[in-house]
Every structure is written in structure tokens, then in C-alpha cells.
Design an enzyme around this catalytic site. Structure first.
Site, PDB file in Angstrom:
ATOM      1  N   ASP A  56       0.708  -1.383  -0.064  1.00  0.00           N
ATOM      2  CA  ASP A  56      -0.014  -0.225  -0.129  1.00  0.00           C
ATOM      3  C   ASP A  56       0.897   1.241   0.180  1.00  0.00           C
ATOM      4  O   ASP A  56       1.958   1.282   0.414  1.00  0.00           O
ATOM      5  CB  ASP A  56      -1.082  -0.196   1.229  1.00  0.00           C
ATOM      6  CG  ASP A  56      -0.269  -0.212   2.487  1.00  0.00           C
ATOM      7  OD1 ASP A  56      -0.872  -0.643   3.336  1.00  0.00           O
ATOM      8  OD2 ASP A  56       0.710   0.517   2.797  1.00  0.00           O
ATOM      9  N   ASP A  58       0.970   5.082   1.127  1.00  0.00           N
ATOM     10  CA  ASP A  58       0.469   6.231   2.124  1.00  0.00           C
ATOM     11  C   ASP A  58       1.012   7.653   1.448  1.00  0.00           C
ATOM     12  O   ASP A  58       2.341   7.754   1.151  1.00  0.00           O
ATOM     13  CB  ASP A  58       0.883   6.084   3.407  1.00  0.00           C
ATOM     14  CG  ASP A  58       0.314   4.734   4.044  1.00  0.00           C
ATOM     15  OD1 ASP A  58      -0.911   4.643   3.809  1.00  0.00           O
ATOM     16  OD2 ASP A  58       1.145   3.988   4.478  1.00  0.00           O
ATOM     17  N   ASP A 132       6.881   6.759  13.729  1.00  0.00           N
ATOM     18  CA  ASP A 132       7.627   6.176  14.751  1.00  0.00           C
ATOM     19  C   ASP A 132       8.989   5.797  14.442  1.00  0.00           C
ATOM     20  O   ASP A 132      10.073   6.304  15.372  1.00  0.00           O
ATOM     21  CB  ASP A 132       6.845   4.660  14.897  1.00  0.00           C
ATOM     22  CG  ASP A 132       6.538   4.049  13.637  1.00  0.00           C
ATOM     23  OD1 ASP A 132       6.985   4.457  12.580  1.00  0.00           O
ATOM     24  OD2 ASP A 132       5.640   2.976  13.486  1.00  0.00           O
TER      25      ASP A 132
HETATM   26  P1  ATP Z   1       3.183  -1.855   6.569  1.00  0.00           P
HETATM   27  O1  ATP Z   1       2.239  -1.020   5.805  1.00  0.00           O
HETATM   28  O2  ATP Z   1       4.256  -2.586   5.712  1.00  0.00           O
HETATM   29  O3  ATP Z   1       2.471  -2.503   7.465  1.00  0.00           O
HETATM   30  P2  ATP Z   1       3.973   0.688   7.419  1.00  0.00           P
HETATM   31  O4  ATP Z   1       4.901   1.346   8.072  1.00  0.00           O
HETATM   32  O5  ATP Z   1       3.700   1.638   6.257  1.00  0.00           O
HETATM   33  O6  ATP Z   1       3.924  -0.717   7.195  1.00  0.00           O
HETATM   34  P3  ATP Z   1       1.175   1.705   8.419  1.00  0.00           P
HETATM   35  O7  ATP Z   1       0.379   1.410   9.642  1.00  0.00           O
HETATM   36  O8  ATP Z   1       0.809   1.514   6.828  1.00  0.00           O
HETATM   37  O9  ATP Z   1       2.746   1.119   8.330  1.00  0.00           O
HETATM   38  O10 ATP Z   1       1.582   3.305   8.631  1.00  0.00           O
HETATM   39  C1  ATP Z   1       2.142   4.162   7.759  1.00  0.00           C
HETATM   40  C2  ATP Z   1       3.177   5.203   8.626  1.00  0.00           C
HETATM   41  O11 ATP Z   1       2.441   5.972   9.323  1.00  0.00           O
HETATM   42  C3  ATP Z   1       4.090   4.522   9.103  1.00  0.00           C
HETATM   43  O12 ATP Z   1       5.342   4.211   8.110  1.00  0.00           O
HETATM   44  C4  ATP Z   1       4.742   5.562   9.978  1.00  0.00           C
HETATM   45  O13 ATP Z   1       5.598   6.637   9.436  1.00  0.00           O
HETATM   46  C5  ATP Z   1       3.499   5.880  10.637  1.00  0.00           C
HETATM   47  N1  ATP Z   1       2.777   5.453  11.628  1.00  0.00           N
HETATM   48  C6  ATP Z   1       1.986   4.397  11.629  1.00  0.00           C
HETATM   49  N2  ATP Z   1       1.715   4.057  12.818  1.00  0.00           N
HETATM   50  C7  ATP Z   1       2.360   4.633  13.817  1.00  0.00           C
HETATM   51  C8  ATP Z   1       2.317   4.702  15.132  1.00  0.00           C
HETATM   52  N3  ATP Z   1       1.847   4.007  15.914  1.00  0.00           N
HETATM   53  N4  ATP Z   1       2.969   5.920  15.474  1.00  0.00           N
HETATM   54  C9  ATP Z   1       3.840   6.911  14.906  1.00  0.00           C
HETATM   55  N5  ATP Z   1       3.713   6.590  13.585  1.00  0.00           N
HETATM   56  C10 ATP Z   1       3.173   5.983  12.985  1.00  0.00           C
HETATM   57 MG    MG Z   2       1.642   1.009   5.220  1.00  0.00          MG
END
Ligand code: ATP
Ligand code: MG
Length: 421
Positions: A56, A58, A132
Site C-alpha cells: 500500500d 500512503d 515512529d
Molecule cells: P506496512 O504498511 O508495511 O505494514 P507501514 O510502516 O507503512 O508498514 P502503516 O500502518 O501503513 O505501516 O503506517 C504508515 C506510516 O504511518 C508508518 O510508516 C509511520 O510513518 C506512520 N505510523 C504508523 N503507525 C504509527 C504509530 N503508531 N506511531 C507513529 N507513526 C506511525
Molecule cells: Mg503502509
């Protein structure tokens, strides 16, 4: 907190437009064209830099949710913890968030330091600081194809380490789910957790209790249904996080070697299914994790004088509601879990009509897989497991021959399933 900003030009990094979905590109271009800043951020950029294919994308921008909404007819504002815009392209959804600030005066915090509400927009630098891990705070722009790195994420990616932005303890207190994300992302991406980021986790694991159970179901899914469930499970166990997610499971694991064998067989099996693009139901592993606790509970009720069947069925409801205090299990999945468990009682009873109703049960396949995995740690189940393996694929004549000949059963009492104990 912010380390000096680095803009990495297109010739110095490996992100290219061909790695990004057309829909995400459309959104980026349209936001830019309307005069806003817009970046691909988070897992999308990180995964491309690691040579993986993100699932995905973002996007983050300085346009407000209302401004984004007015640019895309096919969009809607959703607000859970903070407002986001979902832009729909058929089944593909691109999530767009406005830069968020991390400004103390606007944050409501519980006394343990957990952030309760922080819906305040900010600059891109502030947005980076509230993410994070450093590797998640990399921003890619289609204006000039540069990557913006505000927190040293590129250096950490090169070192293959996952490092928390800011003071790890404070950040875990703000949002304890970050502990799970640390484990999940390190496992998924094969990164080591930087020592200062790793160090506070075990001590802070009890903070998981403050996280709403509904949010943890989503995390559970991501942790166990992304192809690295077995490694994730081990890491959660070692760090004391499993105790906070599946307490009954974690406690009984220490006492029952064969329960551990069963769980690992199930996790390995799930990982393999995902690797070969087979479907996996989130209910299955929860049924596995709670199996021994269910049996223990049923035995307890039996010692108080209840018959096994009543004890077993009564314990199902109990286990599911106990577990839901930690991770809420949506109804459609708890029904599947109940079916899988109930069929464990029925599978050994191979008499007449019952066989056919078991075979045509919508959860037969899941229950059979469950039995096969139980048999790996309990040889006494081998015979019945092999019987079903043969029976389900046999032709009608063979199936008839496998069934007992119109023998009247002496007792109506259901047999109890043998436990993994
Ligand atoms: P994946 O989609 O591969 O599971 P991701 O890092 O993209 O990993 P998402 O949940 O899609 O995870 O979150 C997108 C982005 O939002 C993260 O990369 C991070 O920058 C931010 N983020 C997500 N959750 C948190 C959190 N709990 N605290 C701080 N930032 C967060
Ligand atoms: Mg993601």
C-alpha cells in the site's frame, strides 16, 4: 530532536515512479498541480528502498482533509484517531493524511503518557518527528523525484536497523502499539532493532493493557498474516509482549511442550500458505492459540462434576470472552473459531450420517487442517487424521467401505477430544 534535513536527489536513491502504483502517482500529481506539497511516505518509500514491493502507498500533504476532499470526487474523509482522506479507485484505496504536528499544548495525554487525541496539523518536519521509526519517515516527491530524510532514516536503512525517532521510552508510552510495530517491522524487513529502541520494551510491555482491544485485532492480523508469523511469535514471546496479547497461551506454553509444537506447526503452515498465495483466515491461529487454554478450562469444569461435552462447550464461550479483553475478536471470526473447536469433538466420531454432515460443514477444511496440526504433536490422533485424509478424497464406494456397517452405537455420549497434553 530533528537531525539536519537531507534532500537526496533522484540520481542518489533507488525510488522510481515505476515502483509506485498509478493511482498513488495520480494523487501525488493532482495535489502538486493544485499547488500543494505532496509526498509518498512510510512503508511505501521504505519498502522500495529495500527492494521490496509495497502493498500500500500512503501519501502525506500540506492540504487539509477538506481541501483534499474537494480535489477528488472519489474520496471521503474518515476519522478514527485523526482525520484522513480515502481516495477510492475501484477497490484500490489511497490514504492521504495532512502533515501532523506533535505540539504538546494540543495533545491530550493520559497519566502514563499515552496520547489520547492529537489531531493537529503541522509542517513536514513536525510530521516526520511524530512518525515512529526513522525508516518510516522518508518522503518521496514527484515534483523533483527527491527523497527527503529528516531523521536519518537512510543511514539506518543502510545499517539495516530499526531506530525509534526521539526517546524510545517516551514514544512507547505515547503509543504502546509501537512496541508491536517494532517487532513486526524488524521481522518483516529483516532489520535489527537498534539497542536503545529494543531496550525498554520488556519493561514497558504491561502498557499494552491500555491499548483498546479493537485496535489490537488489526495489529494481530498484520503480525500473524503477513508471512512471518512464526518469527514474530518468537520475538513477542521473548520480549514479554505475548503475555500481554495472549496471556493464557503464553502461560500454558511454558508447561506444555506439545502445545508449543502445535503452535509452531500452525504458524509455519500459515507462513507457507501465505508464501504460496493461499488464503488464510485470521480465526484459525486464534483457535490454535486458545486450544490448550480451552482444554484446561474444560478439564477444570469436569473436575467440578460437569460432563465433558458441557464443560467443553461452556469453556468455548469463556475463552473467547476472556481473550476479547485483550484482542477483540469480531463476531464473524469467533463463529469460525467455535466451529473449528466444535468439529474437533465431531471428527473422531465416524458413524453413519454424522460423517456426511461433518464433511459438508463449511468449516470442515479448517477443522481438518487443525486436526492434522494437532496430530503432529499427538501421535494418538494420527489414525483419525489419516482416516479423514483418505475419506474426503475417496470415491463413493471407498467411502461407504470405510464406514462401519449399520452398527448400532451402544452409547450416545460423545467422545472427548484428546488434548495436546
Ligand atoms: P506496512 O504498511 O508495511 O505494514 P507501514 O510502516 O507503512 O508498514 P502503516 O500502518 O501503513 O505501516 O503506517 C504508515 C506510516 O504511518 C508508518 O510508516 C509511520 O510513518 C506512520 N505510523 C504508523 N503507525 C504509527 C504509530 N503508531 N506511531 C507513529 N507513526 C506511525
Ligand atoms: Mg503502509
Amino acid at each position: 530532536m530533528t537531525e539536519s534535513k537531507h534532500i537526496i536527489t533522484r540520481d542518489q536513491h533507488s525510488v522510481s515512479r515505476k515502483d509506485i502504483s498509478d493511482n498513488a502517482l495520480k494523487v501525488l500529481y493532482r495535489l502538486n498541480k493544485a499547488g500543494y506539497d505532496a509526498f509518498l511516505v512510510g512503508g511505501g518509500v521504505r519498502d522500495i528502498l529495500l527492494g521490496l514491493h509495497p502493498k500500500d502507498f500512503d501519501i502525506t500533504t500540506n492540504a487539509t482533509p477538506e481541501q483534499i476532499r474537494s480535489l477528488f470526487r472519489n474520496s471521503r474523509i474518515i476519522g478514527r484517531r485523526f482525520k484522513l482522506v480515502h481516495i477510492m479507485f475501484g477497490r484500490d484505496i489511497i490514504e492521504v493524511a495532512t502533515f501532523r504536528a506533535h505540539c504538546d499544548s494540543n495533545i491530550e495525554q493520559a497519566k502514563e503518557g499515552m496520547i489520547l487525541r492529537d489531531n493537529v496539523y503541522g509542517t513536514i518536519e513536525e510530521d516526520a518527528e511524530r512518525r515512529d521509526f526513522t525508516v518510516n519517515a522518508l518522503y518521496y516527491s514527484v515534483k523533483d523525484f527527491s527523497v527527503h530524510d529528516y531523521c536519518g532514516g537512510l543511514t539506518d536503512l543502510r545499517k539495516r536497523q530499526l531506530r525509534m525517532i526521539g526517546d524510545p521510552e517516551t514514544r512507547y508510552r505515547e503509543d504502546p502499539v509501537r512496541m508491536l510495530r517494532a517487532v513486526r517491522l524488524a521481522t518483516k524487513l529483516n532489520l535489527s532493532i537498534e539497542p536503545k529502541t529494543l531496550e525498554p520494551i520488556t519493561e514497558l510491555a504491561p502498557l499494552m493493557e491500555q491499548v483498546p482491544a479493537a485496535r489490537l485485532f488489526e495489529e494481530y492480523r498484520k503480525m500473524f498474516l503477513s508471512g512471518k508469523g512464526e518469527d514474530t511469535f518468537k520475538a513477542l514471546q521473548e520480549l514479554g509482549l505475548l503475555q500481554k496479547l495472549f496471556p493464557a497461551t503464553d502461560t500454558l506454553l511454558a508447561e506444555h511442550q506439545d502445545f508449543e509444537t502445535f503452535i509452531h506447526a500452525a504458524l509455519e503452515n500459515t507462513d507457507k500458505r501465505i508464501a504460496s498465495d493461499n488464503t488464510v483466515n485470521p480465526a484459525f491461529l486464534i483457535a490454535v492459540f486458545l486450544w490448550q487454554p480451552l482444554l484446561e478450562r474444560a478439564h477444570q469444569l469436569e473436575t467440578k462434576g460437569m460432563n465433558f461435552n458441557d464443560a467443553f462447550f461452556k469453556s468455548m464461550g469463556y475463552m473467547l470472552s476472556e481473550q476479547s479483553r485483550y484482542i477483540s475478536i469480531p463476531k464473524r471470526y469467533s463463529l469460525v473459531i467455535r466451529d473449528i473447536w466444535a468439529l474437533q469433538v465431531r471428527l473422531p466420531q465416524r458413524f453413519g450420517k454424522k460423517v456426511w454432515s461433518v464433511l459438508s460443514h463449511p468449516r470442515f477444511r479448517a477443522a481438518y487442517d487443525f486436526l492434522m496440526l494437532r496430530a503432529e504433536s499427538d501421535p494418538s490422533l494420527r489414525e483419525v487424521a489419516d482416516w479423514w485424509t483418505k475419506f474426503q478424497d475417496a470415491d463413493k464406494a471407498t467411502q461407504q467401505a470405510m464406514l462401519p456397517k449399520n452398527k448400532r452405537r451402544k452409547s450416545k455420549r460423545r467422545r472427548k477430544p484428546k488434548g495436546n497434553d
